[in-house]
Motif scaffolding. Structure first.
Motif, mmCIF file in Angstrom:
data_model
loop_
_atom_site.group_PDB
_atom_site.id
_atom_site.type_symbol
_atom_site.label_atom_id
_atom_site.label_comp_id
_atom_site.label_asym_id
_atom_site.label_seq_id
_atom_site.Cartn_x
_atom_site.Cartn_y
_atom_site.Cartn_z
ATOM 1 N N ASN A 98 0.816 -1.233 0.000
ATOM 2 C CA ASN A 98 0.000 0.000 0.000
ATOM 3 C C ASN A 98 0.841 1.271 0.000
ATOM 4 O OD1 ASN A 98 -2.271 -1.561 0.026
ATOM 5 N ND2 ASN A 98 -2.738 -1.251 2.201
ATOM 6 N N SER A 99 1.922 1.278 0.805
ATOM 7 C CA SER A 99 2.757 2.492 0.845
ATOM 8 C C SER A 99 3.176 2.881 -0.560
ATOM 9 C CB SER A 99 4.035 2.247 1.650
ATOM 10 O OG SER A 99 3.738 2.163 3.008
ATOM 11 N N PHE A 100 3.498 1.864 -1.342
ATOM 12 C CA PHE A 100 4.073 2.139 -2.653
ATOM 13 C C PHE A 100 3.003 2.435 -3.699
ATOM 14 C CE2 PHE A 100 7.047 -0.115 -0.069
ATOM 15 C CZ PHE A 100 8.170 0.694 -0.192
ATOM 16 N N SER A 101 1.913 1.682 -3.681
ATOM 17 C CA SER A 101 0.851 1.981 -4.659
ATOM 18 C C SER A 101 0.266 3.366 -4.360
ATOM 19 C CB SER A 101 -0.235 0.903 -4.660
ATOM 20 O OG SER A 101 -0.837 0.817 -3.397
ATOM 21 N N VAL A 102 0.166 3.697 -3.075
ATOM 22 C CA VAL A 102 -0.384 5.013 -2.728
ATOM 23 C C VAL A 102 0.606 6.123 -3.099
ATOM 24 C CG1 VAL A 102 -1.123 6.521 -0.824
ATOM 25 C CG2 VAL A 102 -1.973 4.171 -0.961
ATOM 26 N N ALA A 103 1.885 5.913 -2.805
ATOM 27 C CA ALA A 103 2.888 6.932 -3.159
ATOM 28 C C ALA A 103 2.894 7.166 -4.666
ATOM 29 C CB ALA A 103 4.269 6.512 -2.687
ATOM 30 N N ALA A 104 2.814 6.067 -5.433
ATOM 31 C CA ALA A 104 2.804 6.205 -6.892
ATOM 32 C C ALA A 104 1.533 6.921 -7.341
ATOM 33 C CB ALA A 104 2.909 4.829 -7.551
ATOM 34 N N SER A 105 0.427 6.619 -6.678
ATOM 35 C CA SER A 105 -0.836 7.285 -7.039
ATOM 36 C C SER A 105 -0.780 8.771 -6.704
ATOM 37 C CB SER A 105 -2.015 6.647 -6.296
ATOM 38 O OG SER A 105 -2.127 5.282 -6.610
ATOM 39 N N VAL A 106 -0.137 9.104 -5.583
ATOM 40 C CA VAL A 106 0.020 10.521 -5.208
ATOM 41 C C VAL A 106 0.829 11.248 -6.281
ATOM 42 C CG1 VAL A 106 1.157 12.103 -3.572
ATOM 43 C CG2 VAL A 106 -0.250 10.204 -2.719
ATOM 44 N N LEU A 107 1.951 10.637 -6.671
ATOM 45 C CA LEU A 107 2.790 11.239 -7.712
ATOM 46 C C LEU A 107 2.001 11.421 -9.002
ATOM 47 C CD1 LEU A 107 6.361 9.686 -8.080
ATOM 48 C CD2 LEU A 107 5.754 12.095 -7.786
ATOM 49 N N ALA A 108 1.301 10.348 -9.399
ATOM 50 C CA ALA A 108 0.543 10.391 -10.649
ATOM 51 C C ALA A 108 -0.571 11.437 -10.598
ATOM 52 C CB ALA A 108 -0.037 9.014 -10.967
ATOM 53 N N SER A 109 -1.030 11.754 -9.400
ATOM 54 C CA SER A 109 -2.095 12.756 -9.264
ATOM 55 C C SER A 109 -1.536 14.165 -9.161
ATOM 56 C CB SER A 109 -2.928 12.471 -8.002
ATOM 57 O OG SER A 109 -3.360 11.148 -7.974
ATOM 58 N N GLY A 110 -0.217 14.300 -9.097
ATOM 59 C CA GLY A 110 0.391 15.624 -9.032
ATOM 60 C C GLY A 110 0.840 16.033 -7.645
ATOM 61 N N GLY A 111 0.668 15.150 -6.668
ATOM 62 C CA GLY A 111 1.095 15.462 -5.308
ATOM 63 C C GLY A 111 2.544 15.057 -5.070
ATOM 64 N N SER A 112 3.044 15.413 -3.900
ATOM 65 C CA SER A 112 4.421 15.111 -3.548
ATOM 66 C C SER A 112 4.404 14.123 -2.369
ATOM 67 C CB SER A 112 5.078 16.434 -3.165
ATOM 68 O OG SER A 112 6.415 16.271 -2.959
ATOM 69 N N PRO A 113 4.675 12.841 -2.632
ATOM 70 C CA PRO A 113 4.531 11.845 -1.559
ATOM 71 C C PRO A 113 5.679 11.886 -0.558
ATOM 72 C CG PRO A 113 5.193 10.776 -3.617
ATOM 73 C CD PRO A 113 5.055 12.248 -3.925
ATOM 74 N N ARG A 114 5.347 11.637 0.706
ATOM 75 C CA ARG A 114 6.371 11.542 1.752
ATOM 76 C C ARG A 114 6.093 10.233 2.485
ATOM 77 N NH1 ARG A 114 6.236 15.838 6.580
ATOM 78 N NH2 ARG A 114 6.783 17.454 5.080
ATOM 79 N N LEU A 115 6.975 9.263 2.283
ATOM 80 C CA LEU A 115 6.744 7.929 2.857
ATOM 81 C C LEU A 115 7.188 7.893 4.313
ATOM 82 C CD1 LEU A 115 7.857 5.736 -0.163
ATOM 83 C CD2 LEU A 115 5.632 5.623 0.961
ATOM 84 N N LEU A 116 6.283 7.573 5.203
ATOM 85 C CA LEU A 116 6.624 7.507 6.626
ATOM 86 C C LEU A 116 6.877 6.075 7.092
ATOM 87 C CD1 LEU A 116 4.155 10.092 8.201
ATOM 88 C CD2 LEU A 116 6.407 10.485 7.194
ATOM 89 N N GLY A 117 6.730 5.117 6.179
ATOM 90 C CA GLY A 117 7.006 3.726 6.541
ATOM 91 C C GLY A 117 5.798 3.040 7.146
ATOM 92 N N VAL A 118 6.096 2.096 8.043
ATOM 93 C CA VAL A 118 5.036 1.258 8.611
ATOM 94 C C VAL A 118 4.931 1.532 10.107
ATOM 95 C CG1 VAL A 118 4.348 -1.122 9.098
ATOM 96 C CG2 VAL A 118 5.414 -0.550 6.893
ATOM 97 N N ALA A 119 3.711 1.740 10.585
ATOM 98 C CA ALA A 119 3.483 1.810 12.030
ATOM 99 C C ALA A 119 2.965 0.453 12.481
ATOM 100 C CB ALA A 119 2.456 2.893 12.361
ATOM 101 N N ARG A 120 3.527 -0.040 13.560
ATOM 102 C CA ARG A 120 3.056 -1.311 14.114
ATOM 103 C C ARG A 120 1.718 -1.086 14.803
ATOM 104 N NH1 ARG A 120 5.227 -4.273 10.758
ATOM 105 N NH2 ARG A 120 7.401 -3.719 10.450
ATOM 106 N N ASP A 121 0.999 -2.180 15.018
ATOM 107 C CA ASP A 121 -0.332 -2.078 15.618
ATOM 108 C C ASP A 121 -0.238 -1.862 17.123
ATOM 109 O OD1 ASP A 121 -1.815 -2.355 13.245
ATOM 110 O OD2 ASP A 121 -1.616 -4.537 13.289
ATOM 111 N N ASN A 122 0.504 -0.862 17.543
ATOM 112 C CA ASN A 122 0.492 -0.507 18.967
ATOM 113 C C ASN A 122 0.491 1.002 19.099
ATOM 114 O OD1 ASN A 122 3.342 0.553 19.451
ATOM 115 N ND2 ASN A 122 3.751 -1.450 18.516
ATOM 116 N N LEU A 123 -0.046 1.449 20.218
ATOM 117 C CA LEU A 123 -0.304 2.875 20.390
ATOM 118 C C LEU A 123 0.958 3.720 20.259
ATOM 119 C CD1 LEU A 123 -2.749 2.562 23.428
ATOM 120 C CD2 LEU A 123 -3.353 3.035 21.049
ATOM 121 N N GLU A 124 2.068 3.234 20.898
ATOM 122 C CA GLU A 124 3.288 4.057 20.934
ATOM 123 C C GLU A 124 3.818 4.304 19.527
ATOM 124 O OE1 GLU A 124 3.071 0.992 22.683
ATOM 125 O OE2 GLU A 124 2.044 2.238 24.182
#
Ligand code: AMP
Ligand code: MG
Length: 420
Positions: free
Chosen positions: A211-237
């Motif tokens: 998803n990070s990559f398909s979304v980043a590519a979609s952002v670029l293709a839409s004219g936006g500037s993607p900033r990848l923050l990576g993956v957050a684990r399923d915990n609050l911290e």
């Protein structure tokens, strides 16, 4: 459950065009002009020749023809980029090249082909005389000053999308930069304990984060500037600390954690960090969706769109909601993809009253579009998204669209390869 239109309206209402910036001309491609452009000059600036030939006075060539050449004295030559200091007077001509300004006294250009130049050359004669062999109308092959644009004329208005042609038009006015809306910065955060980064070995039970990559590519293709923050684990911290990094973004897009599973804590953290709505949208794929605002430290509220985790759902939800939001920020007025009507080649089923967006391969034959489902339609089957160039719609109030029926298709792209 919200309709697609209700969800769309609520989301789009929160976006408006961003501030402007001045960029070098070619970088304006794909952006939207933020100011009106009126021309500081006539285009072309001077009357000039449309052909290589001879600049003459039309009165001198009336009645000329193949068997009745009008002989004129050639008194000079003018090339593109020069201004002739000579004037054409009765009985004379000036040799002229395409784009060269029309000399004073001349009103018509006779192309080489309409003269006896070749015969003269072949018989070894000098070209101090030329025989005109056609009776051309007044002004023939003369491009008048201001023919394309006149000085002061509004050439492009604010809100115009910049394509290669607009880049060319701006350059033809002498401009080397353009004032456009800036690109939105879109922070992208995937969530999930099961996600492994691409490029590393896959541990048991894990999947790669697509998803990070398909979304980043979609952002670029839409004219936006993607900033990848990576993956957050399923915990609050982890989620909290990743969200800290979204400061300064114009939009945050997360994926997963917005449905009803045990570990869908994204909901909790988003609620704690902002004002969030969690919606079920009457669509398939992409039913679970989150939208709201994240409060960054400085008190700014950043819009956040929480896409569903399944890879196709994430991409379809991006198409329906994130792409129009990005285009709004860029200043586009047309937000939607083009739609066509096509004939379905196998049925699309609708089990539960949602609007179905089926991945289809669109082809055209004898002027008719055909939509063929691009493989299994499960929301985890990403390869069928890759085979598709359109999304065919089965409305929420129909149990199915049958083979042979006409469907509305959202064109994701126009693939030249499939045009048969
Ligand atoms: P969730 O919304 O967390 O229940 O996720 C729904 C489905 O999407 C699960 O099968 C996840 O493994 C999958 N998924 C979530 N995030 C990603 C991602 N970044 N890339 C690929 N698949 C994902
Ligand atoms: Mg999850």
């Amino acid at each position: 459950m919200l309709s697609v239109e209700e969800a769309y309206q609520r989301i789009i209402a929160c976006f408006s065009p961003l501030d402007t910036e001045t960029v070098p001309l070619v970088e304006a491609l794909g952006r939207v002009l933020a100011v009106d452009i009126s021309s500081p000059l006539d285009l072309p600036p001077l009357a000039n020749s449309a052909m290589d030939g001879y600049a003459v006075r039309r009165d001198d060539i009336g009645g000329a023809g193949e068997g009745a050449p009008r002989n004129l004295a050639v008194i000079g030559l003018v090339a593109a980029g020069q201004v002739s200091s000579q004037a054409v007077t009765s009985g004379t001509a000036i040799r002229i090249m395409t784009g060269a300004p029309i000399p004073a006294g001349s009103d018509t250009v006779v192309p080489f082909e309409e003269t006896d130049e070749v015969q003269r050359r072949d018989s070894g004669q000098t070209l101090d005389q030329i025989g005109v062999m056609a009776d051309l109308p007044l002004g023939c092959n003369v491009r008048p000053a201001g023919e394309d644009v006149s000085a002061g004329q509004m050439v492009l208005t604010a809100g115009t999308p910049v394509r290669a042609a607009e880049v060319g038009v701006l350059a033809s006015l002498g401009l080397d930069s353009a004032v456009v809306r800036r690109r939105p910065v879109v922070s992208i955060l995937a969530t999930g304990d099961e996600l492994s980064p691409a490029g590393s070995p896959l541990e048991p039970g894990k999947i790669y984060d697509s998803n990070s990559f398909s979304v980043a590519a979609s952002v670029l293709a839409s004219g936006g500037s993607p900033r990848l923050l990576g993956v957050a684990r399923d915990n609050l911290e982890d989620l909290r600390s990743k969200l800290e990094q979204t400061a300064g973004s114009d939009l945050v897009i997360t994926s997963a954690g917005v449905s009803k599973g045990d570990y869908d804590i994204v909901k909790d953290v988003l609620t704690e960090r902002g004002e969030m709505n969690f919606w079920s949208v009457r669509m398939r794929p992409a039913k679970p969706l989150a939208f709201g605002h994240l409060k960054d430290g400085g008190g700014t509220a950043i819009p956040l769109l929480g896409l569903p985790g399944n890879p196709v759902s994430a991409m379809v939800a991006f198409e329906m909601f994130a792409r129009p939001a990005i285009r709004t920020m860029l200043g586009y007025r047309r937000l939607a993809r083009p739609k066509v009507e096509g004939v379905l080649t196998s049925p699309i089923f609708n089990y539960d009253g949602r609007r179905v967006y089926a991945r289809v391969e669109v082809t055209r034959k004898d002027g008719v579009y055909y939509a063929s489902p691009a493989g299994p339609q499960g929301s985890n089957i990403l390869t069928s998204m890759s085979r598709a160039n359109g999304l065919a719609i089965c409305p929420e109030d129909l149990p199915k669209k049958d083979s042979g029926e006409t469907v509305e298709i959202i064109m994701l792209d126009w693939n030249e390869e499939v045009d048969v």
